[in-house]
Design an enzyme around this catalytic site. Structure first.
Site: not given
Length: 447
Positions: A168, A361, A289, A277, A246
């Site tokens: 990553d 993911d 998350h 994503h 990001r």
């Protein structure tokens, strides 16, 4: 002293159920930091407190008996949780060679123990590994390089295809192997440059990542991020997704230009890219998350903005595509995109004509893990997802793979989907896999 004694007793009453809960859930990803030494400390502390209460004569009164019994619970519950984990692990490791080779290629796992992941690789229970900061912390690049090479040697000896080895390395705040690899700025830092400079710099960033990852033995980078940058911070409690830092830009054209050049740089070094994503998490405020999240934007609006970079970069690269755990409510309001057949098969495969590798993911994220994991695993396979990622907590692989095993044995898995997926994985990350027979992804509206 009597007052302090009462305070201590109250704390013991409060702490006992909390520690019992932690012990019963010792294998939960949220309690990963307690694994190993933490579990030992918890068990020893519980036993020590039981001995102390007995020596203090607490067993003579009813309340004291109850307190002692409460403090006996953590070691008992921890043992039960451990036995359950070991039984599931035994079941997975005891899978037949046919089951392993049928299902294993569809799983990518993060790991902490080399002997453990080596066994999974040898038995064909996995198709890929994910390396991150704990795999290189306190070690040299050469040591990790040798470890990855050893895993590939094990695969060759077992007559199995090479592992997909993923990392990553996005740049900026997400560069899990930097240091010791080069710390590259976020692609977002290029958004203000002229178009030619954007492309030149982004391609150079891709070359740096590609060269270093390839030298390490990594053949797939889980980058770049193609989500559109949100106009403001999404959520004060968003400590992990941090998509505002990001994402590259708010303008789809800028994202396409920079991401496309970055991917070219990666591919020049023989490393595949992963666009993420899909269907886009820039618009959602919830951190997947930890929680489920809805993307309520109409499909036509997404097609005209958020999805443009995905279509553009896919049409000119051999990239894989990561599907996130947001629920695209206009298409499938009942499940996250990562295991939605309407999204993966309906939009990506049929409408866009994309025949490259699709991966989820991390399945350890709360949006999936806190719900019905087995249902998600079966639905992801049947939707045409090629790789199921178990990254943050590799121990959860046994739970996730057991779900697939049960699904296969109960006839819940779509064999045609599995075979089509196996063919896509066998092609690897060749340029042709990301295109239709005509050589161009069909850009058609969905309804």
């Amino acid at each position: 002293m009597q007052f302090l004694g009462r305070i201590g007793l109250i704390l013991l009453w409060l702490a006992a159920p909390l520690l019992a809960f932690a012990a019963a859930n010792k294998n939960d990803p949220y309690l990963l930091v307690m694994r190993g030494a933490g579990n030992i400390v918890l068990a020893v502390a519980s036993i020590a407190i039981v001995i102390l209460l007995l020596r203090k004569g607490r067993w003579r009164i009813i309340a004291g008996k109850l307190l002692v019994m409460l403090w006996c619970l953590p070691p008992v519950l921890m043992t039960a949780a451990h036995l359950k984990f070991e039984w599931r692990k035994h079941e997975v490791l005891g899978a037949s060679a046919a089951d392993a080779r049928h299902l294993g290629p569809h799983f990518m796992v993060g790991y902490s123990s080399f002997p453990e992941v080596a066994r999974l690789a040898k038995q064909g229970l996995i198709g890929g590994v994910y390396v991150t900061r704990h795999n290189i912390r306190g070690r040299t690049v050469a040591a990790l390089q040798a470890e990855i090479a050893a895993l590939q040697d094990i695969r060759r000896s077992a007559g199995l295809p090479p592992l997909i080895v993923a990392a990553d390395q996005e740049g900026g705040i997400v560069g899990h192997l930097a240091p010791p690899l080069t710390k590259v700025p976020a692609l977002a830092t290029l958004a203000g440059l002229a178009s030619d400079d954007q492309q030149a710099k982004a391609q150079e960033f891709g070359r740096i990542h590609g060269r270093e990852l390839a030298g390490l033995g990594v053949n797939l980078n889980l980058a770049p991020v193609l989500d559109l940058k949100p106009p403001a911070r999404r959520n004060r409690l968003d400590f992990h997704t941090l998509i505002g830092q990001r994402a590259i830009a708010t303008d789809p054209a800028v994202v396409s230009t920079i991401a496309g050049a970055y991917v070219r740089g990666l591919e020049e070094s023989g490393v595949g890219a992963t666009l993420k994503h899909f269907p886009g998490i820039g618009r959602v405020r919830t951190d997947t998350h930890h929680f489920s999240a809805n993307l309520d934007t109409p499909v036509k609006e997404l097609e005209a903005s958020d999805w443009l970079p995905f279509r553009e970069v896919l049409s000119h690269s051999r990239s894989a595509l990561m599907v996130g755990h947001v629920t695209l409510t206009a298409v499938d309001p009942d499940r996250a995109a990562s295991h939605s057949k309407r999204v993966v098969e309906g939009i990506l495969r049929q409408t866009w004509g994309y025949q490259g590798v699709v991966m989820t993911d991390d399945l350890v994220m709360g949006a999936i893990y806190q719900n019905d994991v087995c249902k998600a695993v079966v639905e992801a396979v049947n939707a045409g997802v090629d790789l199921l990622l178990v990254a943050y907590d590799g121990a959860q692989f046994y739970r996730v793979f057991a779900c697939a095993l049960d699904g296969a044995r109960q006839g819940k898995l779509d064999v045609m989907m599995l075979n089509a997926s196996a063919a896509r994985l066998a092609r690897g990350f060749s340029t042709e896999q990301a295109r239709t027979a005509s050589g161009v992804i069909r850009i058609v509206g969905t309804h």
